[in-house]
Design a protein around this motif. Structure first.
Motif, PDB file in Angstrom:
ATOM      1  N   LYS A   6      -8.567  -1.198  -0.366  1.00 40.16           N
ATOM      2  CA  LYS A   6      -7.611  -0.418  -1.162  1.00 40.16           C
ATOM      3  C   LYS A   6      -6.233  -1.072  -1.127  1.00 40.16           C
ATOM      4  CE  LYS A   6      -7.532   3.698   0.617  1.00 40.16           C
ATOM      5  NZ  LYS A   6      -7.082   5.054   0.907  1.00 40.16           N
ATOM      6  N   VAL A   8      -2.061  -0.763  -3.171  1.00 45.50           N
ATOM      7  CA  VAL A   8      -1.166  -0.324  -4.245  1.00 45.50           C
ATOM      8  C   VAL A   8      -0.972  -1.517  -5.169  1.00 45.50           C
ATOM      9  CG1 VAL A   8       1.199   0.373  -4.824  1.00 45.50           C
ATOM     10  CG2 VAL A   8       0.064   1.373  -2.825  1.00 45.50           C
ATOM     11  N   GLU A  20      -0.352   2.202  -9.002  1.00 45.36           N
ATOM     12  CA  GLU A  20      -1.537   3.002  -8.654  1.00 45.36           C
ATOM     13  C   GLU A  20      -2.225   2.407  -7.429  1.00 45.36           C
ATOM     14  OE1 GLU A  20      -4.629   2.694 -11.713  1.00 45.36           O
ATOM     15  OE2 GLU A  20      -3.744   0.779 -12.314  1.00 45.36           O
ATOM     16  N   VAL A  21      -3.025   3.268  -6.771  1.00 45.72           N
ATOM     17  CA  VAL A  21      -3.854   2.763  -5.675  1.00 45.72           C
ATOM     18  C   VAL A  21      -5.183   2.328  -6.287  1.00 45.72           C
ATOM     19  CG1 VAL A  21      -5.008   3.345  -3.516  1.00 45.72           C
ATOM     20  CG2 VAL A  21      -2.739   4.284  -3.998  1.00 45.72           C
ATOM     21  N   ASP A 309      -1.548   6.709  -0.939  1.00 45.22           N
ATOM     22  CA  ASP A 309      -1.368   7.670  -2.035  1.00 45.22           C
ATOM     23  C   ASP A 309      -0.067   8.444  -1.883  1.00 45.22           C
ATOM     24  OD1 ASP A 309      -3.875   7.507  -3.706  1.00 45.22           O
ATOM     25  OD2 ASP A 309      -4.736   7.762  -1.699  1.00 45.22           O
ATOM     26  N   ASP A 310       0.195   8.931  -0.642  1.00 44.87           N
ATOM     27  CA  ASP A 310       1.432   9.697  -0.403  1.00 44.87           C
ATOM     28  C   ASP A 310       2.666   8.844  -0.678  1.00 44.87           C
ATOM     29  OD1 ASP A 310      -0.220  11.631   0.558  1.00 44.87           O
ATOM     30  OD2 ASP A 310       0.039  11.049   2.661  1.00 44.87           O
ATOM     31  N   LEU A 312       3.254   6.740  -2.900  1.00 44.66           N
ATOM     32  CA  LEU A 312       3.643   6.716  -4.312  1.00 44.66           C
ATOM     33  C   LEU A 312       4.369   7.996  -4.719  1.00 44.66           C
ATOM     34  CD1 LEU A 312       0.659   4.896  -6.038  1.00 44.66           C
ATOM     35  CD2 LEU A 312       2.726   3.981  -4.967  1.00 44.66           C
ATOM     36  N   ASN A 313       4.193   9.069  -3.942  1.00 46.07           N
ATOM     37  CA  ASN A 313       4.918  10.316  -4.250  1.00 46.07           C
ATOM     38  C   ASN A 313       6.287  10.369  -3.593  1.00 46.07           C
ATOM     39  OD1 ASN A 313       2.734  11.345  -5.712  1.00 46.07           O
ATOM     40  ND2 ASN A 313       1.727  12.012  -3.818  1.00 46.07           N
TER      41      ASN A 313
END
Ligand SMILES: NC(=O)c1ccc[n+]([C@@H]2O[C@H](COP(=O)([O-])OP(=O)(O)OC[C@H]3O[C@@H](n4cnc5c(N)ncnc54)[C@H](OP(=O)(O)O)[C@@H]3O)[C@@H](O)[C@H]2O)c1
Length: 333
Positions: A6, A8, A20-21, A309-310, A312-313
């Motif tokens: 995985k 980014v 995006e991931v 994922d976090d 990116l927020n």
């Protein structure tokens, strides 16, 4: 070992910026000679700019961002790096000119990585990252007043942006070096924590935001500045004769409105610090100096750990000055 991992990925196709991931394959990596399984990365100001829109720093897309990482060598190279070695990469323009640390694997040039000191684990390495390295470079610059220039001992030092990634490490290492640290912050609720890090005094940044006088009461033997602008101009005007002002950042802006007076009347020295263009030898030296100057139990209290994922927020919070803690990225979370 699975070939997929995985990461980014940022892209900029026809002026349409995306992040995006993604799931990638190890054959994604065309350059580099050392394959590293990444454990941790972190979030720096530069990372936040790159994640936002490339920050005019990324020249080719798609790109895996992340200017720092720590991990373990999976496939070595030459005599320097063998399988199982723990390694760190900071700066080197990773995440800009080549793929960076927001991934579970990477392949890098051996010249870009250094071995992790035994007394620092991979997570701790990224609690420090580029910010920590920069803080120590600044602290050594300030200490040069007594060590290199053979002037009187450095006692009173000022740190600006003190709750930031650079600032908090600077407060701790300067205090451990035996100096009396005054920490400037815009977060008065962090005063107790800054004292736990080692600050003797904590000052509201508002006191430094007005226009600087030509020369002010000489108060500081040394300054570590991460913010620039009026705060830096006031710090320069308040620096004692032969004091050293180490500047590394621009969190409040790029402008500096000062005069020649502190430099010609007090021989104040401005010492620019750049953590990217330093030799591998100096980087290794700095990393090996850390263990004796840090208390990770205290630093841990201001760390938030996030997954890819976090990340990116939350990265915009850094650009809006809303982050209260250092962000460590666990790429396997
Ligand atoms: N030269 C280099 O090699 C190098 C390496 C790393 C970082 N840097 C630069 O150093 C700076 C700090 O990096 P960092 O990782 O510590 O960033 P950070 O974690 O975002 O911290 C910056 C700190 O500056 C203060 N600040 C934010 N906005 C401000 C404003 N408008 N006016 C005054 N103070 C403000 C805040 O601290 P308080 O609330 O406590 O005041 C904030 O925590 C950045 O500009 C970064 O680009 C340079």
């Amino acid at each position: 070992m699975s070939d997929s991992f995985k990461a980014v990925v940022i892209n900029n196709e026809r002026e349409n910026f995306t992040r995006e991931v993604k799931e990638l394959n190890l054959d994604h990596f065309k350059d580099g000679e050392v394959l590293v399984k990444i454990d941790y990365s972190d979030l720096n100001w530069k990372d936040a700019m790159i994640l936002k829109d490339g920050g005019k720093l990324v020249k080719e897309y798609p790109r895996i961002p992340g200017i720092d990482f720590s991990g373990t060598v999976v496939q070595g190279y030459g005599v320097e790096f063998k399988e199982g070695d723990r390694v760190i990469l900071t700066g080197c323009r990773a995440g800009e000119l080549f793929d960076g640390g927001y991934a579970q694997y990477t392949k890098v040039k051996s010249e870009h990585i250094t071995k992790t000191p035994e007394r620092i684990n991979n997570r701790q390495a990224m609690i420090l990252g580029t910010a920590g390295l920069t803080a120590l470079l600044c602290a050594f610059a300030v200490k040069a007043k007594e060590e290199l220039l053979m002037q009187s001992k450095v006692n009173d030092v000022l740190v600006t942006g003190s709750t930031g990634g650079v600032g908090m490490v600077a407060v701790m290492v300067l205090a451990k070096m035996g100096m009396d640290v005054t920490a400037i912050t815009g977060k008065p609720d962090k005063a107790d924590y800054l004292k736990e890090l080692g600050a003797k005094n904590v000052v509201d940044r508002k006191e430094f935001e007005g226009d600087a006088r030509l020369i002010d009461k000489g108060t500081w033997d040394g300054v570590v500045d991460t913010v620039g602008g009026n705060i830096l101009a006031n710090a320069i005007a308040q620096t004692k004769p032969k004091g050293i002002v180490a500047i590394c950042g621009n969190a409040s802006g790029n402008k500096l409105n000062t005069s020649v007076i502190p430099f010609i009347l007090r021989a104040v020295k401005l010492w620019g610090v750049d953590s990217v263009n330093i030799s591998k030898k100096r980087k290794e030296f700095i990393w090996n100096e850390f263990p004796g100057l840090l208390d990770f139990d205290i630093l841990e209290k201001s760390v938030n750990t996030v997954g890819l994922d976090d990340l990116l927020n939350i990265f915009p919070d850094m650009l809006h000055g809303k982050l209260k803690n250092k962000i460590v990225v666990d790429v396997n979370k």
